[in-house]
Design a protein around this motif. Structure first.
Motif, PDB file in Angstrom:
ATOM      1  N   HIS A  44     -34.466 -14.340   4.655  1.00 18.46           N
ATOM      2  CA  HIS A  44     -33.140 -14.521   5.067  1.00 18.46           C
ATOM      3  C   HIS A  44     -32.718 -13.577   6.061  1.00 18.46           C
ATOM      4  O   HIS A  44     -33.648 -12.298   6.612  1.00 18.46           O
ATOM      5  CB  HIS A  44     -32.538 -13.339   4.152  1.00 18.46           C
TER       6      HIS A  44
ATOM      7  N   TYR B 121     -36.529  -8.900   5.542  1.00 20.93           N
ATOM      8  CA  TYR B 121     -35.557  -9.759   6.840  1.00 20.93           C
ATOM      9  C   TYR B 121     -35.172  -9.558   7.810  1.00 20.93           C
ATOM     10  O   TYR B 121     -36.073  -8.489   8.529  1.00 20.93           O
ATOM     11  CB  TYR B 121     -34.126  -8.522   6.243  1.00 20.93           C
TER      12      TYR B 121
ATOM     13  N   THR C  39     -37.605  -4.753   7.544  1.00 23.40           N
ATOM     14  CA  THR C  39     -36.079  -5.372   8.416  1.00 23.40           C
ATOM     15  C   THR C  39     -37.021  -5.334   9.408  1.00 23.40           C
ATOM     16  O   THR C  39     -37.201  -4.586   9.685  1.00 23.40           O
ATOM     17  CB  THR C  39     -34.446  -4.554   7.999  1.00 23.40           C
TER      18      THR C  39
END
Lengths: 217, 439
Positions: free
Chosen positions: B121, B80, B208
């Motif tokens: 995403h 992410y 992330t």
């Protein structure tokens, strides 16, 4: 349950935007608060049901964030005055005092007619525009006391009030829907790029064309 | 050559009629190299950003490319990108203008970064108190989606990407990256202990990258124009340009984009200098969480290294300037009240410490502090520094010792006389005082 079917459907849509539905709780609380005017037990139960978590978990989240009203309903318009150092000392303190006197309420209180809620807010990320006043979270940059009084008078009279950067104010609940992530179709309104944001560009362009050149090396 | 050090890049076309629109951005080269970038090997994109020397613009100045390279590859987990758009640091006011005026550069940066770190995403976490920037970023995502830059099989490259714009709900602490991740997971926004760092276990315990708005907005310009071009701005260790937001007692506060390494004296000149009839007292290079500096530091280059050398930090690169009418005691007290309010309560030193510092400072503010407290407060700050999960505790422990270093006498003066008596509040104001408002 007093939450409308439309809001419940929109809440489910918000939760569906994330890989895990629980991520949608912060926007969902904004959205339901927009309808109810606060985060009450109906809101908490509705959130818990949609996300399949306990009401205690919802309360734990809701009580952490300052934008949710847990005890009383917010007024028609939210009036915020930044009182952090950059704004407060440059005039925000005086703005807040004047507004508190005019509205007859203190921090986080709502006028008896339900028209205005006053709040001492923290840095609004517009220090270049100090002192900053917000109405329904739209920027009223470099606000003088006279201007702030005028804004209140015009809102009281039901007139259209334009921020310095942003679309005409529509009420706190409408702003809460926008913050929740629902399209209000106003992205192109209200300019938003003002002289202060162009300050450096203007100097650079003037120097480029050899016109002004505030600083000559 | 022009006679200015200002270098509008991110701000170059903000005087267009609608600089926030996709048409405006595209007319200035926006998205023109996106397909090419998406067809480049992700590792090469990371290498480009590493070579550019881009450093995080959120305050810490961590090398961006290095951060990206920490994301493990072929780990079978989703990756992410989370853009930190929770700009709330007192003094910081650069990301909100970028999102208002140039959201598409941010979106193109998001798309390029996701490709580099192999994420499908991305989330843009914008503080909740700013509906207008939230509208603009939502619209930019919708326009980019309609143009085929976001969604399935972007520009026929086979790459999929979804971008979610997320509004917060009022909590400064959510600007701290791990608190932001907890908040984005639908929890109270409290920081996590590191390690593991987000690059390994971030959102939903998956790798992330969390980057600041200005950092990601810089990416498409670097990709389009190349490493050499980018390194033509700034210094060896602090390359590139920066959106400086100059606020306070200056004649023309506002946004000034210039390379790192420019000095405060130069920025002050562009901003028209200190307001008429006044002189500089103190300034902060980037937010209330960095120690204050004085006129002695006006010629120090504004770079990550030089600011540390001078005893401060570059922080968010948004200088706040105060003139001689300002009470240091009052300024510091207000900042500490802020940290006390925003401390999430997780770590005892920060939760209790901000309470005690504020209590003592409020005594000074009232003019009835005790002499021993002037130094006790330093010890109290030392007990907070480095003893909390996140940097909020450190930030809260920073302003007072920094102020004492240059303005000790103001704190001892306050033992007998309230700062409001010594510094007229109306003199500090930049708007007409209440007395000046008839009726």
């Amino acid at each position: 349950m007093s939450i409308s079917e439309q809001t419940l459907a929109e809440s489910r849509e918000l939760a569906g935007r994330y890989p895990k539905a629980r991520s949608g709780i912060v926007p969902m609380l904004h959205l339901m608060q927009a309808e109810v005017g606060m985060v009450n037990s109906d809101v908490i139960e509705a959130c818990a049901e949609i996300l399949d978590i306990s009401t205690a978990e919802v309360v734990a989240v809701a009580t952490f964030y300052t934008m949710y009203r847990m005890r009383t309903e917010g007024g028609e318009h939210h009036i915020g005055v930044c009182v952090n150092t950059g704004c407060g000392l440059l005039g925000g303190d005086a703005l807040y005092e004047a507004l508190a006197v005019k509205l007859g309420v203190g921090h986080n209180e709502t006028t008896p007619d339900g028209k205005f809620t006053l709040e001492r807010i923290e840095c609004q990320a517009a220090c270049t525009h100090a002192p900053v006043l917000t109405v329904d979270w739209e920027f009223f940059d470099h606000s003088t006391i006279a201007e702030a009084m005028d804004v209140i008078d015009r809102l009281t009279a039901g007139e259209e009030v334009l921020p310095t950067r942003g679309p005409a104010v529509r009420g706190w609940r409408a702003a809460e829907r926008t913050v929740a992530g629902l399209d209000d179709g106003l992205a192109d309104e209200g300019g938003g790029v003002d002289e202060l944001m162009l300050a450096g560009l203007k100097v650079a362009k003037a120097a480029e064309s050899g016109v002004d050149g505030t600083v000559k090396k | 050559m022009s006679g200015t050090k200002l270098t509008p890049v991110i701000t170059e076309y903000w005087d267009d009629a609608k600089p926030w629109s996709i048409d405006s951005y595209r007319s200035h080269g926006g998205y023109s190299t996106l397909k090419q970038s998406l067809e480049t090997d992700p590792d090469d994109v990371i290498a480009t950003i590493k070579d550019s020397g881009l450093r995080g613009r959120g305050g810490a100045g961590f090398p961006t490319g290095m951060k990206w390279s920490f994301v493990p590859q072929n780990d079978g987990k989703p990756h992410y990108l989370v853009v930190n758009a929770d700009e709330s640091e007192p003094g910081a006011c650069k990301d909100i203008p970028i999102m208002l005026a140039n959201p598409h550069a941010l979106i193109e940066g998001v798309i390029m970064t996701c490709h580099a770190i192999r994420a499908h995403h991305a989330f843009i976490y914008i503080r909740g108190e700013v509906p207008h920037p939230i509208r603009r970023v939502h619209q930019a995502v919708a326009e980019a989606r309609a143009a085929g830059f976001i969604g399935k099989n972007i520009l026929g490259t086979g790459i999929d990407l979804d971008v979610v714009v997320h509004g917060g709900a009022g909590a400064y602490i959510c600007g701290e990256e791990t608190a932001l991740l907890d908040s984005l997971e639908g929890l109270r926004g409290q920081p996590r202990l590191k390690p593991p760092f987000p690059a390994v276990a971030g959102l939903y315990a998956s790798p992330t990258v969390v980057n600041n708005v200005e950092t990601i907005t810089s990416v498409p310009y670097i990709i389009r124009n190349g490493v050499e071009w980018y390194r033509g701005f700034g210094t060896e260790k602090s390359p590139g340009f920066k959106v400086w937001a100059v606020s306070g007692h200056v004649r023309r506060p506002g946004i000034y984009e210039a390379p790192l390494g420019i000095t405060m004296r130069e920025l002050l000149d562009y901003a028209g200098g200190i307001r008429e009839g006044h002189e500089l007292k103190f300034w902060l290079p980037g937010g209330s969480s960095v120690p204050m500096l004085t006129a002695d530091h006006l010629d120090t280059p504004l770079t990550y290294e030089d600011m540390v050398e001078a005893g401060s930090m570059l922080g968010t690169g948004t200088p706040m300037v105060f003139d001689e009418t300002t009470s240091v005691v009052k300024a510091i007290t207000r900042w500490l009240e802020f940290y006390k309010h925003e401390s999430c309560g997780k770590c005892t030193p920060c939760r209790e410490g901000t309470y005690w510092i504020t209590g003592t400072l409020e005594k000074f503010q009232g003019g009835f502090g005790q002499e021993k407290e002037v130094d006790e407060l330093v010890e109290l700050c030392n007990q907070i520094m480095g003893r909390s999960f996140c940097a909020l505790g450190d930030a809260a422990a920073t302003p007072y010792p920094g102020a004492l270093k240059y303005f000790r006498s103001e704190f001892t003066d306050a033992l007998t006389q309230p700062p409001d008596d010594l510094f007229s509040p109306s003199a500090t104001m930049v708007i007409p005082s209440p007395a000046g408002v008839a009726g």
